[in-house]
Write an enzyme that holds these catalytic residues in place. Structure first.
Site, short mmCIF file in Angstrom:
data_model
loop_
_atom_site.label_atom_id
_atom_site.label_comp_id
_atom_site.label_asym_id
_atom_site.label_seq_id
_atom_site.Cartn_x
_atom_site.Cartn_y
_atom_site.Cartn_z
N SER A 195 -2.33 7.09 -0.25
CA SER A 195 -1.86 6.02 -1.14
C SER A 195 -2.53 6.19 -2.50
CB SER A 195 -2.17 4.66 -0.51
OG SER A 195 -1.65 3.61 -1.30
N HIS A 222 2.43 6.51 -0.62
CA HIS A 222 2.96 5.22 -1.07
C HIS A 222 3.34 5.32 -2.55
CE1 HIS A 222 0.22 3.32 2.22
NE2 HIS A 222 1.33 3.80 2.73
N ASP A 316 -3.04 1.47 6.27
CA ASP A 316 -1.91 2.22 6.79
C ASP A 316 -2.43 3.55 7.33
OD1 ASP A 316 0.68 2.87 7.43
OD2 ASP A 316 1.19 3.57 5.41
#
Length: 373
Positions: A195, A222, A316
């Site tokens: 991310s 992401h 995540d």
């Protein structure tokens, strides 16, 4: 909170309206906006004078634009002010966003479009500016803690990738286990999750990976819709692997790394092992969600899987790592010393799910040995 203890921020945007919106948003969230600039030259001057903890930066400005500001800041090295780019983005301008990350931007926030709610923008902006400022405050300690880096091994067609024995700071048992797996003839799928800070980490990691690699590679980064195609193109130009934004319907290929497109979950069917895209609702505000891709791969490949969790905020990858361990796969995470944000890797490491925790420059050799190059 007194102004002396609040995070100090400079706002740079050529639009007076956006300067007011961003300033009001940050001040409401508890930041101290110490200056507002209408172009790049003013932004650099304010950073030099005020020494802020972070800066928000528009990319499209008269004179010295945002990319020029980022390049100027990068030349300052450790003194550079961390930057969160706040700009209008679209699929047509995805390359500009990826360029900004490559030039050292900490993260991106899209300006709200007409009809968009302001709440999400407010939360995302304040969270990312706070993390950017924190990254600067802890940088000296992290630099001191990091082991000296060996030159990054970059494979070329016809030349061998650095072997695991070339990596430093690893336990002997970990190296021996990886050597044994590398010679077992078993090829494993590689799933990479990241991310915040991920595009920069991927730019170092992916070009250092060999092709073919394992049973195929999936990457979940992401990013908003419209940006991932440009990221895939940039990685593809620098890599031995063919890096593509997944379109759905592709079969896994050891010579190809498929990148989840922003705005869609990347799924993997079992037993066909063909990828598909899903527009199912966001999970925890994320689409793509790495946990879904990881769980699919764990189900399809079992112990023939390697999960790599890189820099990023949030958790995540944690549920996915649990699925990988249940099915006998391997889990590698990036060490805090090289992470932009030690969130996703921390969640996996603190849950005792990681087989190895390695700095970024040691991961390519480890991945190649685990996956079977």
């Amino acid at each position: 909170m007194s102004s002396a203890t609040r995070t100090r921020v400079v706002v740079a945007d050529d639009s007076g309206l956006m300067r007011r919106v961003v300033t009001a948003t940050l001040e409401h969230a508890g930041f101290d906006v110490v200056g507002a600039a209408k172009d790049g030259d003013e932004a650099l001057a304010l950073c030099e004078r005020e020494r802020p903890d972070a800066m928000t930066l528009d990319l499209a400005m008269p004179g010295l634009d945002g990319i020029g500001v980022l390049r100027a800041l990068r030349r300052q090295g450790e003194r550079a002010t961390p930057v969160v780019v706040v700009s209008a983005f679209s699929p047509a301008h995805g390359a500009r966003a990826v360029d900004a990350l490559a030039e050292g931007a900490f993260d991106l926030v899209a300006k709200p479009a007409v009809g968009d709610g302001i709440d999400r923008f407010t939360t995302e902006l304040s969270d990312k500016v706070r993390l950017a400022a924190a990254s600067r405050r802890r940088a000296p300690g992290r630099a001191a803690a990091a082991a000296p880096r060996a030159p990054l091994a970059r494979s070329r067609p016809g030349s061998p990738l650095a072997t695991p024995s070339a990596a430093t700071g690893l336990g002997g048992s970990g190296r021996l286990e990886r050597r044994a797996r590398a010679h077992s003839g078993t090829r494993r799928i590689v799933v990479i999750a990241c991310s915040t800070g991920g595009p920069k980490a991927l730019a170092e990691l992916v070009p250092a990976l060999p092709a073919p690699l394992g049973a195929g590679t999936l990457i979940v980064q992401h990013m908003p819709p419209g940006f991932t195609n440009s990221l895939a193109a940039r990685l593809d130009r620098a890599s031995n692997l063919n890096v593509r934004e997944a379109a759905g319907g592709e079969a896994l290929d050891p010579k190809v790394a498929l990148l989840a497109p922003g705005g869609a979950h990347l799924r993997l069917a079992d037993p066909s092992r063909v990828v598909s895209l899903s527009d199912a609702p966001e999970i925890g505000g994320l689409r793509p969600r790495a946990d879904l891709t990881i769980a699919d791969a764990a189900k399809a490949f079992g112990e023939r899987m390697v999960l790599v969790v890189l820099t990023g905020m949030g958790k995540d990858g944690l549920e996915g790592a649990q699925a990988v361990r249940r099915r006998g796969g391997r889990v590698l995470v990036e060490a805090e010393s090289t992470c932009t944000v030690y969130g996703m890797p921390r969640a996996v490491a603190e849950a005792d799910l990681a087989h190895e925790i390695l700095p970024l420059h040691e991961l390519p050799a480890a991945i190649a040995a685990e996956a079977g190059a």
